[in-house]
Design a protein around this motif. Sequence first.
Motif, PDB file in Angstrom:
ATOM      1  N   GLU A  19     -10.227   8.867  62.635  1.00 50.08           N
ATOM      2  CA  GLU A  19     -11.350   7.890  62.240  1.00 50.08           C
ATOM      3  C   GLU A  19     -12.821   7.834  61.950  1.00 50.08           C
ATOM      4  O   GLU A  19     -13.661   7.631  60.977  1.00 50.08           O
ATOM      5  N   GLU A  20     -13.463   8.972  62.809  1.00 53.09           N
ATOM      6  CA  GLU A  20     -14.346   9.554  63.235  1.00 53.09           C
ATOM      7  C   GLU A  20     -14.634  10.717  62.529  1.00 53.09           C
ATOM      8  O   GLU A  20     -16.081  10.906  62.482  1.00 53.09           O
ATOM      9  N   LEU A  21     -13.707  11.198  61.785  1.00 50.20           N
ATOM     10  CA  LEU A  21     -13.901  12.611  61.391  1.00 50.20           C
ATOM     11  C   LEU A  21     -14.006  12.616  60.097  1.00 50.20           C
ATOM     12  O   LEU A  21     -12.465  11.270  59.844  1.00 50.20           O
ATOM     13  N   ALA A  22     -14.862  12.650  59.019  1.00 54.46           N
ATOM     14  CA  ALA A  22     -14.625  13.255  57.673  1.00 54.46           C
ATOM     15  C   ALA A  22     -13.817  14.002  57.092  1.00 54.46           C
ATOM     16  O   ALA A  22     -14.688  15.248  57.674  1.00 54.46           O
ATOM     17  N   GLU A  23     -13.201  14.444  56.266  1.00 50.97           N
ATOM     18  CA  GLU A  23     -13.004  15.695  55.884  1.00 50.97           C
ATOM     19  C   GLU A  23     -13.368  15.945  54.621  1.00 50.97           C
ATOM     20  O   GLU A  23     -13.988  15.193  53.869  1.00 50.97           O
ATOM     21  N   LEU A  24     -14.434  17.105  54.517  1.00 47.67           N
ATOM     22  CA  LEU A  24     -15.016  17.784  53.969  1.00 47.67           C
ATOM     23  C   LEU A  24     -14.517  18.422  53.212  1.00 47.67           C
ATOM     24  O   LEU A  24     -15.170  18.618  51.521  1.00 47.67           O
ATOM     25  N   GLY A  25     -13.037  19.161  53.861  1.00 47.33           N
ATOM     26  CA  GLY A  25     -13.081  20.207  52.629  1.00 47.33           C
ATOM     27  C   GLY A  25     -12.401  21.364  53.144  1.00 47.33           C
ATOM     28  O   GLY A  25     -12.290  21.249  54.632  1.00 47.33           O
ATOM     29  N   VAL A  26     -11.755  22.078  52.501  1.00 49.37           N
ATOM     30  CA  VAL A  26     -10.765  23.196  52.610  1.00 49.37           C
ATOM     31  C   VAL A  26     -11.437  24.531  52.318  1.00 49.37           C
ATOM     32  O   VAL A  26     -12.197  24.658  51.196  1.00 49.37           O
ATOM     33  N   THR A  27     -12.189  25.305  53.158  1.00 55.14           N
ATOM     34  CA  THR A  27     -12.728  26.754  52.519  1.00 55.14           C
ATOM     35  C   THR A  27     -12.033  28.390  53.107  1.00 55.14           C
ATOM     36  O   THR A  27     -11.338  27.652  53.897  1.00 55.14           O
ATOM     37  N   TYR A  28     -11.905  29.303  52.529  1.00 56.52           N
ATOM     38  CA  TYR A  28     -11.628  30.801  52.871  1.00 56.52           C
ATOM     39  C   TYR A  28     -11.713  31.500  53.117  1.00 56.52           C
ATOM     40  O   TYR A  28     -12.807  32.472  51.994  1.00 56.52           O
ATOM     41  N   GLY A  29     -11.865  32.165  54.314  1.00 53.42           N
ATOM     42  CA  GLY A  29     -11.975  33.342  54.482  1.00 53.42           C
ATOM     43  C   GLY A  29     -11.556  34.930  54.533  1.00 53.42           C
ATOM     44  O   GLY A  29     -10.259  34.730  53.614  1.00 53.42           O
ATOM     45  N   GLU A  30     -12.278  35.514  54.505  1.00 50.42           N
ATOM     46  CA  GLU A  30     -11.283  36.949  54.579  1.00 50.42           C
ATOM     47  C   GLU A  30     -10.049  36.763  55.516  1.00 50.42           C
ATOM     48  O   GLU A  30      -9.224  37.686  55.067  1.00 50.42           O
ATOM     49  N   TYR A  31     -10.275  36.125  56.513  1.00 47.76           N
ATOM     50  CA  TYR A  31      -9.578  36.472  57.447  1.00 47.76           C
ATOM     51  C   TYR A  31      -8.602  35.284  58.030  1.00 47.76           C
ATOM     52  O   TYR A  31      -7.934  35.162  58.891  1.00 47.76           O
ATOM     53  N   ALA A  32      -9.055  33.528  57.414  1.00 48.53           N
ATOM     54  CA  ALA A  32      -9.387  32.648  57.824  1.00 48.53           C
ATOM     55  C   ALA A  32      -8.887  31.670  56.880  1.00 48.53           C
ATOM     56  O   ALA A  32      -9.522  31.667  55.464  1.00 48.53           O
ATOM     57  N   ILE A  33      -8.477  30.394  57.019  1.00 49.55           N
ATOM     58  CA  ILE A  33      -8.350  28.963  56.148  1.00 49.55           C
ATOM     59  C   ILE A  33      -8.716  28.207  57.309  1.00 49.55           C
ATOM     60  O   ILE A  33      -8.494  28.268  58.291  1.00 49.55           O
ATOM     61  N   TYR A  34     -10.270  27.409  56.593  1.00 46.88           N
ATOM     62  CA  TYR A  34     -11.163  26.740  57.642  1.00 46.88           C
ATOM     63  C   TYR A  34     -11.634  25.379  56.820  1.00 46.88           C
ATOM     64  O   TYR A  34     -11.289  25.053  55.893  1.00 46.88           O
ATOM     65  N   PHE A  35     -10.520  24.310  57.588  1.00 43.52           N
ATOM     66  CA  PHE A  35     -10.253  22.880  57.512  1.00 43.52           C
ATOM     67  C   PHE A  35     -11.698  22.318  58.288  1.00 43.52           C
ATOM     68  O   PHE A  35     -11.866  22.150  59.511  1.00 43.52           O
ATOM     69  N   ASN A  36     -12.597  21.239  57.472  1.00 48.86           N
ATOM     70  CA  ASN A  36     -13.993  21.772  57.845  1.00 48.86           C
ATOM     71  C   ASN A  36     -14.687  20.068  57.971  1.00 48.86           C
ATOM     72  O   ASN A  36     -13.605  18.780  56.893  1.00 48.86           O
ATOM     73  N   TYR A  37     -15.040  19.383  58.915  1.00 44.97           N
ATOM     74  CA  TYR A  37     -14.309  17.786  58.595  1.00 44.97           C
ATOM     75  C   TYR A  37     -15.956  17.174  59.881  1.00 44.97           C
ATOM     76  O   TYR A  37     -16.775  18.818  60.322  1.00 44.97           O
ATOM     77  N   LEU A  38     -16.412  16.294  59.425  1.00 38.75           N
ATOM     78  CA  LEU A  38     -18.170  15.991  59.991  1.00 38.75           C
ATOM     79  C   LEU A  38     -17.705  14.794  60.994  1.00 38.75           C
ATOM     80  O   LEU A  38     -17.329  14.176  60.824  1.00 38.75           O
ATOM     81  N   LEU A  39     -18.103  14.818  61.791  1.00 47.27           N
ATOM     82  CA  LEU A  39     -18.041  13.644  63.337  1.00 47.27           C
ATOM     83  C   LEU A  39     -19.178  12.960  62.298  1.00 47.27           C
ATOM     84  O   LEU A  39     -20.309  13.033  62.319  1.00 47.27           O
ATOM     85  N   ARG A  40     -18.423  11.772  62.169  1.00 49.21           N
ATOM     86  CA  ARG A  40     -19.040  10.632  62.200  1.00 49.21           C
ATOM     87  C   ARG A  40     -19.823   9.837  63.340  1.00 49.21           C
ATOM     88  O   ARG A  40     -19.534   8.841  63.043  1.00 49.21           O
ATOM     89  N   ARG A  41     -20.541  10.197  64.249  1.00 53.35           N
ATOM     90  CA  ARG A  41     -21.356   9.624  65.203  1.00 53.35           C
ATOM     91  C   ARG A  41     -22.338  10.425  65.818  1.00 53.35           C
ATOM     92  O   ARG A  41     -22.374  11.336  66.306  1.00 53.35           O
ATOM     93  N   ASP A  42     -23.339   9.718  66.061  1.00 52.81           N
ATOM     94  CA  ASP A  42     -24.871  10.195  67.221  1.00 52.81           C
ATOM     95  C   ASP A  42     -23.594  10.502  68.625  1.00 52.81           C
ATOM     96  O   ASP A  42     -22.826  10.238  69.067  1.00 52.81           O
ATOM     97  N   ILE A  43     -24.546  11.959  68.896  1.00 54.46           N
ATOM     98  CA  ILE A  43     -24.365  12.388  69.980  1.00 54.46           C
ATOM     99  C   ILE A  43     -25.735  12.611  70.961  1.00 54.46           C
ATOM    100  O   ILE A  43     -26.053  13.189  70.260  1.00 54.46           O
ATOM    101  N   GLU A  44     -25.874  13.018  72.342  1.00 60.59           N
ATOM    102  CA  GLU A  44     -26.728  13.680  72.808  1.00 60.59           C
ATOM    103  C   GLU A  44     -26.136  14.892  73.179  1.00 60.59           C
ATOM    104  O   GLU A  44     -25.015  14.809  73.521  1.00 60.59           O
ATOM    105  N   LEU A  45     -27.459  15.966  73.217  1.00 55.86           N
ATOM    106  CA  LEU A  45     -27.162  17.033  73.315  1.00 55.86           C
ATOM    107  C   LEU A  45     -26.248  17.564  74.914  1.00 55.86           C
ATOM    108  O   LEU A  45     -25.639  18.318  75.201  1.00 55.86           O
ATOM    109  N   SER A  46     -27.295  16.389  75.716  1.00 61.14           N
ATOM    110  CA  SER A  46     -27.390  16.659  77.152  1.00 61.14           C
ATOM    111  C   SER A  46     -25.566  16.417  77.218  1.00 61.14           C
ATOM    112  O   SER A  46     -25.221  16.770  77.941  1.00 61.14           O
TER     113      SER A  46
END
Length: 93
Positions: A19-46
């Motif tokens: 539920e924390e992931l929002a689907e952004l869409g699918v993109t296509y590379g030369e040798y790959a298919i990318y399913f792209n998601y956005l995490l909807r939560r603040d995080i600390e780099l540490s």
Amino acid sequence: IDGAVRELFEETGIRAEKEELAELGVTYGEYAIYFNYLLRRDIELSSLVLQKTEVVDAKLADKAEFEKMTAEKTVVPSVAERFAELGVDRFLK
């Protein structure tokens, strides 16, 4: 989406719920298919545990910083192109 949750954890150490992931869409590379998601939560780099064979670095950036990084090509060009295609900048402040 199960694969996205699993890969997010494997590559960054972030445990997320579907539920924390929002689907952004699918993109296509030369040798790959990318399913792209956005995490909807603040995080600390540490809190990240980066998988050395998959992730080189991580950085938090606002919209202005991301645009600067893209212009300076400090974001991998193929990733910058994919983000532009998906309109990721609409989520940045």
